[in-house]
Design a protein around this motif. Structure first.
Motif, PDB file in Angstrom:
ATOM      1  N   LEU A   1       0.831  -1.209   0.000  1.00 52.79           N
ATOM      2  CA  LEU A   1       0.000   0.000   0.000  1.00 52.79           C
ATOM      3  C   LEU A   1       0.862   1.255   0.000  1.00 52.79           C
ATOM      4  N   MET A   2       1.938   1.223   0.799  1.00 49.08           N
ATOM      5  CA  MET A   2       2.831   2.374   0.868  1.00 49.08           C
ATOM      6  C   MET A   2       3.507   2.613  -0.478  1.00 49.08           C
ATOM      7  N   SER A   3       3.885   1.520  -1.150  1.00 43.36           N
ATOM      8  CA  SER A   3       4.522   1.641  -2.456  1.00 43.36           C
ATOM      9  C   SER A   3       3.571   2.289  -3.460  1.00 43.36           C
ATOM     10  N   ALA A   4       2.296   1.867  -3.412  1.00 44.07           N
ATOM     11  CA  ALA A   4       1.294   2.449  -4.300  1.00 44.07           C
ATOM     12  C   ALA A   4       1.086   3.933  -3.990  1.00 44.07           C
ATOM     13  N   LEU A   5       1.048   4.270  -2.708  1.00 42.42           N
ATOM     14  CA  LEU A   5       0.879   5.671  -2.310  1.00 42.42           C
ATOM     15  C   LEU A   5       2.081   6.507  -2.729  1.00 42.42           C
ATOM     16  N   ALA A   6       3.284   5.927  -2.618  1.00 35.73           N
ATOM     17  CA  ALA A   6       4.497   6.644  -3.009  1.00 35.73           C
ATOM     18  C   ALA A   6       4.474   6.942  -4.505  1.00 35.73           C
ATOM     19  N   GLU A   7       4.032   5.957  -5.294  1.00 32.47           N
ATOM     20  CA  GLU A   7       3.940   6.164  -6.741  1.00 32.47           C
ATOM     21  C   GLU A   7       2.884   7.213  -7.060  1.00 32.47           C
ATOM     22  N   PHE A   8       1.777   7.188  -6.326  1.00 36.63           N
ATOM     23  CA  PHE A   8       0.727   8.195  -6.497  1.00 36.63           C
ATOM     24  C   PHE A   8       1.274   9.593  -6.187  1.00 36.63           C
ATOM     25  N   GLU A   9       2.064   9.687  -5.117  1.00 37.53           N
ATOM     26  CA  GLU A   9       2.660  10.959  -4.725  1.00 37.53           C
ATOM     27  C   GLU A   9       3.598  11.482  -5.816  1.00 37.53           C
ATOM     28  N   ARG A  10       4.391  10.575  -6.404  1.00 34.08           N
ATOM     29  CA  ARG A  10       5.305  10.977  -7.482  1.00 34.08           C
ATOM     30  C   ARG A  10       4.519  11.424  -8.719  1.00 34.08           C
ATOM     31  N   ASP A  11       3.421  10.699  -9.018  1.00 36.98           N
ATOM     32  CA  ASP A  11       2.587  11.076 -10.165  1.00 36.98           C
ATOM     33  C   ASP A  11       1.977  12.460  -9.970  1.00 36.98           C
ATOM     34  N   LEU A  12       1.515  12.737  -8.754  1.00 41.13           N
ATOM     35  CA  LEU A  12       0.951  14.060  -8.459  1.00 41.13           C
ATOM     36  C   LEU A  12       1.987  15.153  -8.657  1.00 41.13           C
ATOM     37  N   LEU A  13       3.230  14.889  -8.201  1.00 35.78           N
ATOM     38  CA  LEU A  13       4.299  15.876  -8.349  1.00 35.78           C
ATOM     39  C   LEU A  13       4.593  16.131  -9.824  1.00 35.78           C
ATOM     40  N   ARG A  14       4.669  15.038 -10.614  1.00 39.92           N
ATOM     41  CA  ARG A  14       4.930  15.210 -12.048  1.00 39.92           C
ATOM     42  C   ARG A  14       3.807  15.987 -12.713  1.00 39.92           C
ATOM     43  N   GLU A  15       2.559  15.705 -12.299  1.00 38.02           N
ATOM     44  CA  GLU A  15       1.418  16.414 -12.875  1.00 38.02           C
ATOM     45  C   GLU A  15       1.469  17.900 -12.542  1.00 38.02           C
ATOM     46  N   ARG A  16       1.838  18.210 -11.288  1.00 36.89           N
ATOM     47  CA  ARG A  16       1.943  19.625 -10.891  1.00 36.89           C
ATOM     48  C   ARG A  16       3.011  20.341 -11.709  1.00 36.89           C
ATOM     49  N   ILE A  17       4.135  19.651 -11.933  1.00 37.74           N
ATOM     50  CA  ILE A  17       5.219  20.255 -12.705  1.00 37.74           C
ATOM     51  C   ILE A  17       4.767  20.516 -14.135  1.00 37.74           C
ATOM     52  N   ARG A  18       4.124  19.492 -14.747  1.00 40.01           N
ATOM     53  CA  ARG A  18       3.650  19.668 -16.130  1.00 40.01           C
ATOM     54  C   ARG A  18       2.625  20.790 -16.222  1.00 40.01           C
ATOM     55  N   SER A  19       1.700  20.845 -15.243  1.00 42.33           N
ATOM     56  CA  SER A  19       0.677  21.892 -15.249  1.00 42.33           C
ATOM     57  C   SER A  19       1.314  23.266 -15.083  1.00 42.33           C
ATOM     58  N   GLY A  20       2.324  23.342 -14.210  1.00 45.37           N
ATOM     59  CA  GLY A  20       3.008  24.614 -13.989  1.00 45.37           C
ATOM     60  C   GLY A  20       3.727  25.094 -15.228  1.00 45.37           C
ATOM     61  N   ILE A  21       4.373  24.162 -15.926  1.00 47.69           N
ATOM     62  CA  ILE A  21       5.083  24.521 -17.160  1.00 47.69           C
ATOM     63  C   ILE A  21       4.098  24.971 -18.227  1.00 47.69           C
ATOM     64  N   ALA A  22       2.984  24.218 -18.366  1.00 47.71           N
ATOM     65  CA  ALA A  22       1.977  24.573 -19.365  1.00 47.71           C
ATOM     66  C   ALA A  22       1.397  25.959 -19.092  1.00 47.71           C
ATOM     67  N   ALA A  23       1.104  26.238 -17.815  1.00 46.95           N
ATOM     68  CA  ALA A  23       0.546  27.545 -17.452  1.00 46.95           C
ATOM     69  C   ALA A  23       1.544  28.661 -17.739  1.00 46.95           C
ATOM     70  N   ALA A  24       2.824  28.395 -17.441  1.00 45.99           N
ATOM     71  CA  ALA A  24       3.860  29.403 -17.688  1.00 45.99           C
ATOM     72  C   ALA A  24       4.034  29.638 -19.180  1.00 45.99           C
ATOM     73  N   GLN A  25       3.966  28.568 -19.965  1.00 44.39           N
ATOM     74  CA  GLN A  25       4.101  28.711 -21.417  1.00 44.39           C
ATOM     75  C   GLN A  25       2.950  29.518 -22.001  1.00 44.39           C
ATOM     76  N   GLU A  26       1.757  29.332 -21.430  1.00 43.40           N
ATOM     77  CA  GLU A  26       0.609  30.123 -21.887  1.00 43.40           C
ATOM     78  C   GLU A  26       0.813  31.604 -21.617  1.00 43.40           C
ATOM     79  N   ARG A  27       1.593  31.897 -20.557  1.00 47.95           N
ATOM     80  CA  ARG A  27       1.897  33.301 -20.228  1.00 47.95           C
ATOM     81  C   ARG A  27       3.070  33.827 -21.039  1.00 47.95           C
ATOM     82  N   GLY A  28       3.633  32.972 -21.896  1.00 44.51           N
ATOM     83  CA  GLY A  28       4.735  33.412 -22.744  1.00 44.51           C
ATOM     84  C   GLY A  28       6.120  33.095 -22.227  1.00 44.51           C
ATOM     85  N   VAL A  29       6.210  32.391 -21.089  1.00 43.17           N
ATOM     86  CA  VAL A  29       7.517  32.022 -20.539  1.00 43.17           C
ATOM     87  C   VAL A  29       8.123  30.914 -21.391  1.00 43.17           C
TER      88      VAL A  29
END
Length: 207
Positions: free
Chosen positions: A121-149
């Motif tokens: 269960l902990m391994s699954a949660l750890a992978e979920f946590e990593r997926d959330l972090l990657r998603e936040r990073i991708r969303s942040g980059i996409a939002a910044a690119q929309e602003r012209g960064v």
């Protein structure tokens, strides 16, 4: 009465105005009730996100030296910095045959069926946590690119050449050769030539 299991107590507070005294007292009583012999007590002041925890490292060293059979904590959050960190340290303790026991009732003995289930269960949660972090990073980059960064090296950008341009041109105006400039600035001769040609091309295009 069976032989007592040797254990280390690990207490942690987040800020300097807090005290580990209550945790230590509660864990001493918990150890006595649970049939543990306390061989060492470690206290630490560090926030949940701080990576360096010297006292926790000492606990793991005791486990590595086979001097303890269990680590007692009041809560799992006192021990782990994150789901991933908790899983990693649990697995490390397991290789030394050491259990992590929380006063809240959770016992992580990865040699038992219950412990193995928790590990999965902990391994699954750890992978979920990593997926959330990657998603936040991708969303942040996409939002910044929309602003012209713009990210990464841009077309036509020469980071090293741009950094040395002023010094190269100053030495060129002083009459130094490409080879001499390259030697003085620890650049290749081709880099020096490229910088000078680009500057001259800009001047010609604007002249």
């Amino acid at each position: 009465m069976g032989q007592l299991r040797s254990a280390a107590l690990y207490c942690r507070v987040s800020t300097g105005d807090q005290s580990c005294e209550r945790q230590s007292r509660d864990l001493q009583a918990f150890a006595e009730r649970g049939g543990f012999k306390v061989v060492a007590v470690f206290t630490e002041t560090a926030s949940g996100t701080v990576t360096a925890r010297s006292e926790r490292t000492k606990v793991i060293q005791l486990a590595r030296d086979r001097r303890i059979e269990a680590v007692l904590v009041t809560e799992l959050t006192r021990w782990g910095r994150s789901t991933t960190d908790l899983l990693h340290t649990l697995q490390e303790l397991e290789t030394y045959g050491v259990s992590l026991v929380a006063q809240t009732g959770l016992q992580f003995d990865l040699r038992s069926p219950q412990g193995k289930l928790f590990a999965s269960l902990m391994s699954a949660l750890a992978e979920f946590e990593r997926d959330l972090l990657r998603e936040r990073i991708r969303s942040g980059i996409a939002a910044a690119q929309e602003r012209g960064v713009k990210f990464g090296r841009q077309k036509g950008q020469r980071v090293k050449a741009d950094r040395y341009e002023a010094r190269v041109m100053a030495l060129k105006r002083a009459g130094k050769s490409y080879r001499a400039i390259a030697a003085e600035l620890h650049l290749s001769k081709n880099t020096v030539m490229d910088i000078i040609h680009r500057v001259n091309d800009r001047k010609n295009s604007t002249g």
